[in-house]
Design a protein around this motif. Sequence first.
Motif, PDB file in Angstrom:
ATOM      1  N   THR A 153       0.829  -1.205   0.000  1.00 40.61           N
ATOM      2  CA  THR A 153       0.000   0.000   0.000  1.00 40.61           C
ATOM      3  C   THR A 153       0.861   1.252   0.000  1.00 40.61           C
ATOM      4  O   THR A 153       0.587   2.218  -0.727  1.00 40.61           O
ATOM      5  CB  THR A 153      -0.925   0.002   1.227  1.00 40.61           C
ATOM      6  N   GLU A 154       1.917   1.248   0.808  1.00 29.86           N
ATOM      7  CA  GLU A 154       2.797   2.416   0.888  1.00 29.86           C
ATOM      8  C   GLU A 154       3.561   2.631  -0.416  1.00 29.86           C
ATOM      9  O   GLU A 154       3.792   3.764  -0.835  1.00 29.86           O
ATOM     10  CB  GLU A 154       3.774   2.265   2.053  1.00 29.86           C
ATOM     11  N   ILE A 155       3.960   1.550  -1.077  1.00 29.17           N
ATOM     12  CA  ILE A 155       4.655   1.682  -2.367  1.00 29.17           C
ATOM     13  C   ILE A 155       3.730   2.284  -3.407  1.00 29.17           C
ATOM     14  O   ILE A 155       4.130   3.148  -4.199  1.00 29.17           O
ATOM     15  CB  ILE A 155       5.192   0.312  -2.829  1.00 29.17           C
ATOM     16  N   GLU A 156       2.480   1.845  -3.407  1.00 30.55           N
ATOM     17  CA  GLU A 156       1.508   2.415  -4.340  1.00 30.55           C
ATOM     18  C   GLU A 156       1.332   3.914  -4.091  1.00 30.55           C
ATOM     19  O   GLU A 156       1.275   4.712  -5.028  1.00 30.55           O
ATOM     20  CB  GLU A 156       0.177   1.695  -4.200  1.00 30.55           C
ATOM     21  N   GLN A 162       4.831  10.329  -5.842  1.00 24.87           N
ATOM     22  CA  GLN A 162       6.274  10.515  -6.016  1.00 24.87           C
ATOM     23  C   GLN A 162       6.950  10.933  -4.711  1.00 24.87           C
ATOM     24  O   GLN A 162       7.648  11.938  -4.632  1.00 24.87           O
ATOM     25  CB  GLN A 162       6.550  11.524  -7.139  1.00 24.87           C
ATOM     26  N   ARG A 163       6.697  10.137  -3.678  1.00 27.53           N
ATOM     27  CA  ARG A 163       7.286  10.362  -2.372  1.00 27.53           C
ATOM     28  C   ARG A 163       8.274   9.246  -2.065  1.00 27.53           C
ATOM     29  O   ARG A 163       8.094   8.110  -2.510  1.00 27.53           O
ATOM     30  CB  ARG A 163       6.204  10.398  -1.284  1.00 27.53           C
ATOM     31  N   PRO A 164       9.333   9.532  -1.299  1.00 23.82           N
ATOM     32  CA  PRO A 164      10.328   8.493  -1.010  1.00 23.82           C
ATOM     33  C   PRO A 164       9.786   7.438  -0.050  1.00 23.82           C
ATOM     34  O   PRO A 164       8.810   7.661   0.674  1.00 23.82           O
ATOM     35  CB  PRO A 164      11.478   9.277  -0.372  1.00 23.82           C
ATOM     36  N   LEU A 165      10.455   6.294  -0.031  1.00 23.45           N
ATOM     37  CA  LEU A 165      10.107   5.214   0.885  1.00 23.45           C
ATOM     38  C   LEU A 165      11.344   4.347   1.075  1.00 23.45           C
ATOM     39  O   LEU A 165      12.103   4.122   0.137  1.00 23.45           O
ATOM     40  CB  LEU A 165       8.958   4.375   0.330  1.00 23.45           C
ATOM     41  N   ASP A 245      16.271   0.713  -5.450  1.00 22.64           N
ATOM     42  CA  ASP A 245      16.693  -0.619  -5.033  1.00 22.64           C
ATOM     43  C   ASP A 245      15.590  -1.655  -5.191  1.00 22.64           C
ATOM     44  O   ASP A 245      15.735  -2.794  -4.770  1.00 22.64           O
ATOM     45  CB  ASP A 245      17.156  -0.586  -3.573  1.00 22.64           C
ATOM     46  N   GLY A 246      14.479  -1.263  -5.775  1.00 18.57           N
ATOM     47  CA  GLY A 246      13.373  -2.182  -5.982  1.00 18.57           C
ATOM     48  C   GLY A 246      12.071  -1.431  -6.086  1.00 18.57           C
ATOM     49  O   GLY A 246      11.882  -0.412  -5.411  1.00 18.57           O
ATOM     50  N   ASP A 247      11.168  -1.950  -6.931  1.00 20.74           N
ATOM     51  CA  ASP A 247       9.901  -1.278  -7.162  1.00 20.74           C
ATOM     52  C   ASP A 247       8.731  -2.045  -6.562  1.00 20.74           C
ATOM     53  O   ASP A 247       7.598  -1.616  -6.650  1.00 20.74           O
ATOM     54  CB  ASP A 247       9.675  -1.100  -8.673  1.00 20.74           C
ATOM     55  N   ASP A 248       9.016  -3.193  -5.958  1.00 26.09           N
ATOM     56  CA  ASP A 248       7.960  -3.975  -5.331  1.00 26.09           C
ATOM     57  C   ASP A 248       8.448  -4.452  -3.970  1.00 26.09           C
ATOM     58  O   ASP A 248       9.625  -4.353  -3.635  1.00 26.09           O
ATOM     59  CB  ASP A 248       7.568  -5.171  -6.211  1.00 26.09           C
ATOM     60  N   VAL A 249       7.524  -4.971  -3.172  1.00 25.59           N
ATOM     61  CA  VAL A 249       7.821  -5.312  -1.786  1.00 25.59           C
ATOM     62  C   VAL A 249       8.936  -6.352  -1.689  1.00 25.59           C
ATOM     63  O   VAL A 249       9.912  -6.181  -0.956  1.00 25.59           O
ATOM     64  CB  VAL A 249       6.556  -5.856  -1.083  1.00 25.59           C
ATOM     65  N   ASP A 250       8.790  -7.448  -2.420  1.00 19.04           N
ATOM     66  CA  ASP A 250       9.745  -8.540  -2.276  1.00 19.04           C
ATOM     67  C   ASP A 250      11.154  -8.115  -2.673  1.00 19.04           C
ATOM     68  O   ASP A 250      12.132  -8.523  -2.045  1.00 19.04           O
ATOM     69  CB  ASP A 250       9.298  -9.740  -3.119  1.00 19.04           C
ATOM     70  N   THR A 251      11.261  -7.293  -3.728  1.00 18.28           N
ATOM     71  CA  THR A 251      12.583  -6.847  -4.154  1.00 18.28           C
ATOM     72  C   THR A 251      13.202  -5.926  -3.107  1.00 18.28           C
ATOM     73  O   THR A 251      14.401  -6.029  -2.810  1.00 18.28           O
ATOM     74  CB  THR A 251      12.490  -6.127  -5.504  1.00 18.28           C
ATOM     75  N   LEU A 252      12.412  -5.018  -2.546  1.00 21.09           N
ATOM     76  CA  LEU A 252      12.935  -4.135  -1.507  1.00 21.09           C
ATOM     77  C   LEU A 252      13.392  -4.926  -0.280  1.00 21.09           C
ATOM     78  O   LEU A 252      14.454  -4.658   0.289  1.00 21.09           O
ATOM     79  CB  LEU A 252      11.872  -3.118  -1.099  1.00 21.09           C
ATOM     80  N   ILE A 253      12.582  -5.903   0.120  1.00 17.92           N
ATOM     81  CA  ILE A 253      12.969  -6.731   1.268  1.00 17.92           C
ATOM     82  C   ILE A 253      14.256  -7.487   0.961  1.00 17.92           C
ATOM     83  O   ILE A 253      15.186  -7.526   1.773  1.00 17.92           O
ATOM     84  CB  ILE A 253      11.835  -7.705   1.637  1.00 17.92           C
ATOM     85  N   GLY A 254      14.323  -8.079  -0.242  1.00 16.68           N
ATOM     86  CA  GLY A 254      15.529  -8.814  -0.616  1.00 16.68           C
ATOM     87  C   GLY A 254      16.761  -7.931  -0.637  1.00 16.68           C
ATOM     88  O   GLY A 254      17.845  -8.322  -0.178  1.00 16.68           O
ATOM     89  N   SER A 255      16.619  -6.708  -1.166  1.00 18.68           N
ATOM     90  CA  SER A 255      17.749  -5.782  -1.229  1.00 18.68           C
ATOM     91  C   SER A 255      18.205  -5.376   0.170  1.00 18.68           C
ATOM     92  O   SER A 255      19.407  -5.315   0.450  1.00 18.68           O
ATOM     93  CB  SER A 255      17.361  -4.543  -2.042  1.00 18.68           C
ATOM     94  N   ALA A 256      17.241  -5.085   1.053  1.00 19.62           N
ATOM     95  CA  ALA A 256      17.598  -4.699   2.421  1.00 19.62           C
ATOM     96  C   ALA A 256      18.254  -5.868   3.163  1.00 19.62           C
ATOM     97  O   ALA A 256      19.214  -5.685   3.920  1.00 19.62           O
ATOM     98  CB  ALA A 256      16.352  -4.230   3.166  1.00 19.62           C
TER      99      ALA A 256
END
Length: 619
Positions: A153-156, A162-165, A245-256
Amino acid sequence: MNVADSEQSALLSTTLSSTPNETMTEGSRGGSHEPARVYLLVFHGDSSRMIPLRADGDVVIGRDAVADVVLSDAAVSRKHACLTLIDGLATLRDLDSANGTKINGEAITGSRPLVSGDVLTIGSATISFQTSSRRPAAREFLSLTQLQEHASTEIERSSRFQRPLAMLAINLGLDGRVDRVAVARALEARLRVLDSIGWSGSDQLLLVQPETDAAGARIAADALLGVLQRIAPAARAGVASWPDDGDDVDTLIGSARMAAQVADPGGVADADRSPSTRTIGTQVVVVADPAMSRVYGLIERLAKTDLTVLVYGETGTGKELATTALHHWSARAAHPLVSLNCAAITESIVERELFGHEKGAFSGAVATREGLLEAADKGTVFLDEIGELSLAIQAKLLRVLETKRLTRIGDVREREIDIRIVAATNRDLEAAIEAGTFRRDLYYRLCGATLWLPPLRDRRRELPLLAQRFLSEACSRIGRDALVLSSTALHVLSSYDWPGNVRELKNVMDYLAATCEDVVQAEQIAARLRTVRPPMRSEMRPEMRSIVEPAPPEPPAAGGKTFRPLEDELRELEKRRIEEALAAFAGNQTRAAEAISMPLRTFVNKVRQYNLSPRSAKR
């Protein structure tokens, strides 16, 4: 205060104050009274009183002597209203009284929730509902599934506005021996209201931080590690930010997570934006996805053997590149690597290409010619789309694999060859075996080892890196300054499912390098994806459909009849005929193409364009 009121107050002090922690106490503390956690202040006539309440239960207010709160007033009904408390939360319900009940001056019907300080008016009495100040509830630590849903939801929202996350991963370094209550208490004061935190396994925390860029996330991570120092002195953190570092949840989690793994104890590491590269001959391959790192690690190990290898993957995933790596990293690297696309040529030509022929073996054979298998002696043969070979050719290829010998067309002599076979397919060969279109014995000969290459849509960490690299290379080739992909452009790239995989991405970047200026915007990419070919809805995620596939205009009507674009109808007809031909010939594309008088190369391209599978022949 009259006698009835005095007696009722005493009764309530006895019956409603039985829980020590929730009532006023007296005597033991010099007669001083401490207010209860939940209570009523009743103002009636020239007196007032405090009535302590339990945290749970019903309190009836009325004129009747058996009511919990008795109000001696003719305007008050015998049972006028009921106050219901559940864990200290209160709801007031009017009991169909004659003169009604008001909250803060407003007459109520039915039930109404109460908050501390609400004023109830019942007859001539005024009652104030009070709760002592309570500590805010402890922050809820989410499950991994809950955190993923919240982060989506926050990524959407970040994409829309166009806010950072940022996503933080904190490895506690306690080998699972974690006091979760102590961790929660330590972190609570450092977390913002809009942050979401959850457990990922027994020793790792994930934190979603809206409105936070990478620099802000590093500062936050340092602060969190500081308060965890006493509990988890070896804790370390990794930071990933949207969309770099990623445009979806799983990619962001994996990158972190990957960043946290390489951080020093007590330190913070950013997601690596400088991916590893591997050199294959003259080519440099970008590898950032963990699965692809393992794939190329396996390729390096297989290259040292002479096993046949069967490579699975969709069109454009890099099957030929994987084969090139197998060859160049092997002891056969000094000898030829010969490739044949089995789907691109007819059965008779495939046999000539593979086995060669003698002069006069058939009409037009004006000279002797060695085949690809013979030409690759001591080297590697790559057979792409091997599932398209006819059963007759499969039988001959099986004999070559078993005997290491071949016979040219028109010859009787067998020739020894020393080759390694690497085959590739985007078909399910086991399903083809069941359908009778692929030999089981050949299948077992080919899959001495298997490689499966994930599609680009499952390699989200690599997608922006590959896109920027391809774009820079394309700019360099045409002699112009490098272009930059905007964050909105990266979002469009990541929202598209790339049915053509890496090959399609590279073609799009080549086009953008030739047509865009300075910064590539989302609209330019969307326009290109719309014009390369009509994208099918099944190939796009929902958020992409509104960009790439805008709603079609209403067709004109004439005499009550509506019309569709002729192009759409022809496309549907073409797709249906190709599907029928595939079904009729058990998935054999060569025979299916001949049946509808379509060139084989065109037929194969159409199968890919319409996202069809020869496996549909079974149905």
